[in-house]
Scaffold this motif. Structure first.
Motif, PDB file in Angstrom:
ATOM      1  N   ASP A 129      11.865  82.337 101.527  1.00  0.00           N
ATOM      2  CA  ASP A 129      12.943  81.367 101.383  1.00  0.00           C
ATOM      3  C   ASP A 129      13.373  80.854 102.757  1.00  0.00           C
ATOM      4  O   ASP A 129      13.276  81.569 103.770  1.00  0.00           O
ATOM      5  CB  ASP A 129      14.166  82.003 100.708  1.00  0.00           C
ATOM      6  CG  ASP A 129      14.103  81.934  99.191  1.00  0.00           C
ATOM      7  OD1 ASP A 129      13.365  81.096  98.662  1.00  0.00           O
ATOM      8  OD2 ASP A 129      14.808  82.733  98.535  1.00  0.00           O
ATOM      9  N   VAL A 130      13.877  79.640 102.773  1.00  0.00           N
ATOM     10  CA  VAL A 130      14.488  79.077 103.977  1.00  0.00           C
ATOM     11  C   VAL A 130      15.971  78.873 103.690  1.00  0.00           C
ATOM     12  O   VAL A 130      16.340  78.217 102.709  1.00  0.00           O
ATOM     13  CB  VAL A 130      13.845  77.737 104.369  1.00  0.00           C
ATOM     14  CG1 VAL A 130      14.566  77.139 105.579  1.00  0.00           C
ATOM     15  CG2 VAL A 130      12.365  77.928 104.691  1.00  0.00           C
ATOM     16  N   ALA A 131      16.792  79.466 104.516  1.00  0.00           N
ATOM     17  CA  ALA A 131      18.237  79.297 104.378  1.00  0.00           C
ATOM     18  C   ALA A 131      18.705  78.195 105.323  1.00  0.00           C
ATOM     19  O   ALA A 131      18.284  78.134 106.486  1.00  0.00           O
ATOM     20  CB  ALA A 131      18.960  80.597 104.713  1.00  0.00           C
ATOM     21  N   ARG A 132      19.558  77.312 104.826  1.00  0.00           N
ATOM     22  CA  ARG A 132      20.286  76.385 105.696  1.00  0.00           C
ATOM     23  C   ARG A 132      21.651  76.999 105.941  1.00  0.00           C
ATOM     24  O   ARG A 132      22.456  77.132 105.014  1.00  0.00           O
ATOM     25  CB  ARG A 132      20.413  75.002 105.064  1.00  0.00           C
ATOM     26  CG  ARG A 132      21.098  73.980 105.992  1.00  0.00           C
ATOM     27  CD  ARG A 132      21.062  72.572 105.419  1.00  0.00           C
ATOM     28  NE  ARG A 132      21.953  72.420 104.276  1.00  0.00           N
ATOM     29  CZ  ARG A 132      23.230  72.027 104.357  1.00  0.00           C
ATOM     30  NH1 ARG A 132      23.774  71.773 105.539  1.00  0.00           N
ATOM     31  NH2 ARG A 132      23.956  71.893 103.259  1.00  0.00           N
ATOM     32  N   ALA A 133      21.879  77.396 107.167  1.00  0.00           N
ATOM     33  CA  ALA A 133      23.115  78.081 107.525  1.00  0.00           C
ATOM     34  C   ALA A 133      24.066  77.119 108.210  1.00  0.00           C
ATOM     35  O   ALA A 133      23.696  76.477 109.198  1.00  0.00           O
ATOM     36  CB  ALA A 133      22.819  79.258 108.447  1.00  0.00           C
ATOM     37  N   VAL A 134      25.277  77.019 107.685  1.00  0.00           N
ATOM     38  CA  VAL A 134      26.309  76.159 108.259  1.00  0.00           C
ATOM     39  C   VAL A 134      27.427  77.045 108.799  1.00  0.00           C
ATOM     40  O   VAL A 134      27.989  77.875 108.068  1.00  0.00           O
ATOM     41  CB  VAL A 134      26.862  75.173 107.210  1.00  0.00           C
ATOM     42  CG1 VAL A 134      27.985  74.337 107.810  1.00  0.00           C
ATOM     43  CG2 VAL A 134      25.745  74.280 106.685  1.00  0.00           C
ATOM     44  N   VAL A 135      27.730  76.884 110.079  1.00  0.00           N
ATOM     45  CA  VAL A 135      28.759  77.680 110.749  1.00  0.00           C
ATOM     46  C   VAL A 135      29.930  76.778 111.100  1.00  0.00           C
ATOM     47  O   VAL A 135      29.749  75.751 111.773  1.00  0.00           O
ATOM     48  CB  VAL A 135      28.209  78.353 112.019  1.00  0.00           C
ATOM     49  CG1 VAL A 135      29.296  79.178 112.710  1.00  0.00           C
ATOM     50  CG2 VAL A 135      27.001  79.223 111.684  1.00  0.00           C
TER      51      VAL A 135
END
Length: 338
Positions: free
Chosen positions: A86-92
Motif C-alpha cells: 500500500d501507499v499512504a498519503r500522509a498529511v501533517v
C-alpha cells in the motif's frame, strides 16, 4: 553552521505538508496486514518528513544544535487496515505549541481502495526538541529556543507509584535471560490488587536513540511484546487462537505518552492492566512503564491500547468477531470454565 531562519520555523509551525510513504515489510506478521506498530512508524516518519520539508531535519537539529527530536505523545486511531505494498498519503498539519514548549501536529494517512481514497488513520502527536546533555552543549538558535526542553517529561504529572521507595532484585542478567515476569519485589508492588501482567526487562541498545534514551519506536515494540506475553500468560497466546480459530488481534486505537526518560541498560518495568471489556467486542488496557533510580520508582511513560479480534476468511479478507467466554475470562483474569 547553517542559520535557522524565521521562515523555516514559520514553515514548521504553520505550513501543512504531504508525503507518500509505504509501510515496511517487517510490519506484516499475519497474511499481508500491517500491525499497529508499523502504522505508528508511518505517522512518525510523516512528522520527520515535515521537519525536513521546513529545512529542520532531525540530523541537522542534532549535529548542529544539539537537539534531539522525540515524538513524546502519540495518539493514533486506525480506521482502515494497511497491507503490504500500500501507499499512504500522509498529511501533517501543525498545531499551536502548548504551554510546555512541545510542538503539536495532527497526521492523517489516506489509502486507496477500489479507486477511492479513504481516511485510514488519524493521529495527534507532540514533539520535544530535547537539549543534548551527553555531549558538549551546543548553542541553540533563538528561533528554536522556545521549543526546547532540558528533559523529556519535566512538565507532565507523575503516576500513582512515582517516587515510591522500592527494593530491586538482580534478575535481568544475561544468565537469567535478561528479563522476567516472575517473582520480583517491584513487580509485586506494581501488580498488587489489579488485573495486570508485569514484565521486567533490560533496555537494549537497539531500542534507543540519541546515545542513551529509549525511543518512541522502542516503547511501541515494548507494547507489542507485553501484549504477546500477557496473552500467553492468560492461556490464549496469539499462536493458540491463530491455530484454533484463525483469529488475529487487531488494534483500532493506541497511545503512548512520555512522562520521563528511560535509559539504555536500565531495567524497565512494563505493567499491562486490563481496564474494560466492552460488549465482548473490544478490550482496553493501560500500559505503564517504570525504572528504578536511587531506590525509587520513576514512571517514564504511560499509554492505552484497544484490542479486538478478527477472523480471516482468506488471504485477503477478515472480519471482526465477538469474544467468547474463554477469551473474556482470560481478559478478566478468571479461571477457565470446565
Amino acid at each position: 553552521m547553517p542559520a535557522v531562519t524565521a521562515e523555516a520555523v514559520k514553515a514548521l509551525v504553520e505550513t501543512e505538508t504531504s508525503v507518500q510513504l509505504r509501510p515496511r515489510y517487517e510490519g506484516s506478521n499475519i497474511n499481508t496486514w500491517i500491525g499497529f506498530k508499523h502504522v505508528n512508524y508511518l505517522v512518525e516518519e510523516a512528522i520527520l518528513e515535515h521537519f525536513r520539508a521546513a529545512g529542520l531535519g532531525s540530523r541537522l537539529l542534532f549535529e548542529e544544535y544539539g537537539l534531539g527530536l522525540d515524538v513524546v505523545d502519540l495518539d493514533t486511531r486506525i480506521l482502515h487496515a494497511f497491507h503490504q505494498d500500500d501507499v499512504a498519503r500522509a498529511v501533517v498539519v501543525p498545531k499551536a505549541p502548548d504551554a510546555g514548549q512541545l510542538l503539536g501536529f495532527t497526521v492523517v494517512l489516506y489509502v486507496e481502495r477500489d479507486g477511492k481514497e479513504l481516511k485510514a488513520v488519524t493521529a495527534k502527536a507532540k514533539v520535544a526538541l530535547r537539549v543534548d546533555g551527553y555531549l558538549e552543549r551546543a548553542a541553540v538558535p533563538a528561533e528554536l529556543a522556545r521549543f526546547t526542553v532540558e528533559r523529556i517529561g519535566a512538565l507532565t504529572e507523575p503516576g500513582e507509584h512515582h517516587g515510591a521507595e522500592v527494593a530491586v532484585a538482580a534478575n535481568t542478567a544475561l544468565s537469567e535471560g535478561r528479563g522476567t515476569s516472575g517473582a520480583d519485589p517491584v513487580l509485586a508492588l506494581l501488580l498488587a490488587g489489579s488485573n495486570a501482567f508485569g514484565w521486567k526487562w533490560r533496555i537494549p541498545y537497539p531500542y534507543c536513540h540519541f546515545n542513551e534514551r529509549l525511543a518512541l519506536s522502542g516503547y511501541l515494540r515494548q507494547v507489542e511484546e507485553v501484549v504477546d506475553l500477557f496473552l500467553a500468560d492468560r492461556g490464549i497466546s496469539i499462536k493458540t487462537l491463530l491455530d484454533d480459530r484463525k483469529w488475529i488481534p487487531v488494534v483500532p486505537h493506541s497511545r503512548i505518552q512520555f512522562l520521563d526518560e528511560a535509559l539504555m541498560e536500565e531495567d524497565l518495568y512494563t505493567v499491562f492492566t486490563v481496564e474494560e471489556v466492552f460488549k465482548d467486542f473490544t478490550y482496553t488496557a493501560r500500559t505503564d512503564f517504570y525504572v528504578v533510580r536511587d531506590g525509587r520508582l520513576v514512571q517514564t511513560a504511560t499509554g492505552r491500547i484497544t484490542h479486538g479480534y478478527a477472523v480471516f476468511e482468506n488471504r485477503r479478507d477478515w472480519s471482526l468477531v465477538t469474544f467468547d467466554d474463554r477469551v473474556v475470562r482470560a481478559f478478566n483474569g478468571e479461571p477457565a470454565a470446565h
